[in-house]
Design a protein around this motif. Structure first.
Motif, PDB file in Angstrom:
ATOM      1  N   GLN A   1      17.664  -7.058  43.292  1.00 30.09           N
ATOM      2  CA  GLN A   1      16.293  -7.583  43.368  1.00 30.09           C
ATOM      3  C   GLN A   1      16.296  -9.051  43.787  1.00 30.09           C
ATOM      4  O   GLN A   1      15.536  -9.459  44.659  1.00 30.09           O
ATOM      5  CB  GLN A   1      15.608  -7.431  42.008  1.00 30.09           C
ATOM      6  N   VAL A   2      17.162  -9.826  43.181  1.00 21.65           N
ATOM      7  CA  VAL A   2      17.230 -11.259  43.452  1.00 21.65           C
ATOM      8  C   VAL A   2      17.660 -11.526  44.897  1.00 21.65           C
ATOM      9  O   VAL A   2      17.108 -12.387  45.571  1.00 21.65           O
ATOM     10  CB  VAL A   2      18.186 -11.927  42.428  1.00 21.65           C
TER      11      VAL A   2
ATOM     12  N   ASP B   1      11.068  -8.944  34.713  1.00 18.85           N
ATOM     13  CA  ASP B   1       9.688  -9.372  34.449  1.00 18.85           C
ATOM     14  C   ASP B   1       9.565 -10.884  34.574  1.00 18.85           C
ATOM     15  O   ASP B   1       8.648 -11.393  35.227  1.00 18.85           O
ATOM     16  CB  ASP B   1       9.225  -8.935  33.052  1.00 18.85           C
ATOM     17  N   SER B   2      10.489 -11.600  33.963  1.00 19.26           N
ATOM     18  CA  SER B   2      10.462 -13.068  34.038  1.00 19.26           C
ATOM     19  C   SER B   2      10.735 -13.545  35.462  1.00 19.26           C
ATOM     20  O   SER B   2      10.074 -14.454  35.957  1.00 19.26           O
ATOM     21  CB  SER B   2      11.501 -13.672  33.091  1.00 19.26           C
ATOM     22  N   TYR B   3      11.709 -12.916  36.112  1.00 19.87           N
ATOM     23  CA  TYR B   3      12.052 -13.300  37.480  1.00 19.87           C
ATOM     24  C   TYR B   3      10.859 -13.102  38.424  1.00 19.87           C
ATOM     25  O   TYR B   3      10.561 -13.964  39.251  1.00 19.87           O
ATOM     26  CB  TYR B   3      13.255 -12.495  37.982  1.00 19.87           C
ATOM     27  N   ASN B   4      10.170 -11.991  38.299  1.00 15.63           N
ATOM     28  CA  ASN B   4       9.051 -11.711  39.192  1.00 15.63           C
ATOM     29  C   ASN B   4       7.898 -12.693  39.007  1.00 15.63           C
ATOM     30  O   ASN B   4       7.097 -12.864  39.922  1.00 15.63           O
ATOM     31  CB  ASN B   4       8.588 -10.266  39.029  1.00 15.63           C
ATOM     32  N   LYS B   5       7.831 -13.366  37.878  1.00 19.25           N
ATOM     33  CA  LYS B   5       6.817 -14.406  37.653  1.00 19.25           C
ATOM     34  C   LYS B   5       7.249 -15.744  38.221  1.00 19.25           C
ATOM     35  O   LYS B   5       6.416 -16.544  38.630  1.00 19.25           O
ATOM     36  CB  LYS B   5       6.555 -14.560  36.154  1.00 19.25           C
ATOM     37  N   GLU B   6       8.550 -16.010  38.239  1.00 19.04           N
ATOM     38  CA  GLU B   6       9.069 -17.332  38.612  1.00 19.04           C
ATOM     39  C   GLU B   6       9.751 -17.381  39.977  1.00 19.04           C
ATOM     40  O   GLU B   6       9.741 -18.405  40.634  1.00 19.04           O
ATOM     41  CB  GLU B   6      10.068 -17.826  37.547  1.00 19.04           C
ATOM     42  N   LYS B   7      10.442 -16.308  40.379  1.00 24.75           N
ATOM     43  CA  LYS B   7      11.175 -16.236  41.662  1.00 24.75           C
ATOM     44  C   LYS B   7      12.083 -17.445  41.868  1.00 24.75           C
ATOM     45  O   LYS B   7      12.013 -18.162  42.865  1.00 24.75           O
ATOM     46  CB  LYS B   7      10.215 -16.097  42.847  1.00 24.75           C
TER      47      LYS B   7
END
Length: 109
Positions: free
Chosen positions: A71-72, A38-44
């Protein structure tokens, strides 16, 4: 023991810093993966998982990390692991996951 997860953005190094605290196991790994993605998808941003407070990880925890890595990698980003305790590092070595993740030693900046 449960797992608490602190997530911060390091603007200087342009990293999403993840600090899991406790045990990453069958009871906590799914939630950990959800929080991180969730955090990664907001920040990439590249991820730094700081293991200084991680006491234990089992196969479901390793599976969660692999899921996050997939995903990353799709976004050409990286996951760095730092401050990994010897007992946890041994799991990465035995399973050869040390070849998939970038493990920083204490001397790396």
């Amino acid at each position: 023991m449960s797992l608490n997860t602190l997530i911060n953005v390091d603007k200087k190094d342009n990293l999403l810093v993840i600090i899991p605290e406790g045990d990453m196991d069958i009871y906590s790994s799914t939630r950990f993966k959800e929080l991180v993605l969730d955090s990664y998808n907001k920040e990439k941003k590249d991820l730094l998982i700081d293991g200084k407070k991680l006491e234990y990880i089992d196969s479901t925890g390793l599976g969660a990390l692999i899921g996050i890595l997939k995903q990353v990698k799709e976004d050409n980003k990286k996951i760095y692991l730092s401050n990994i305790k010897p007992n946890i590092r041994k799991l990465f070595d035995i399973t050869e996951l040390d070849k998939l993740f970038i493990i920083r030693s204490e001397n790396d900046e």
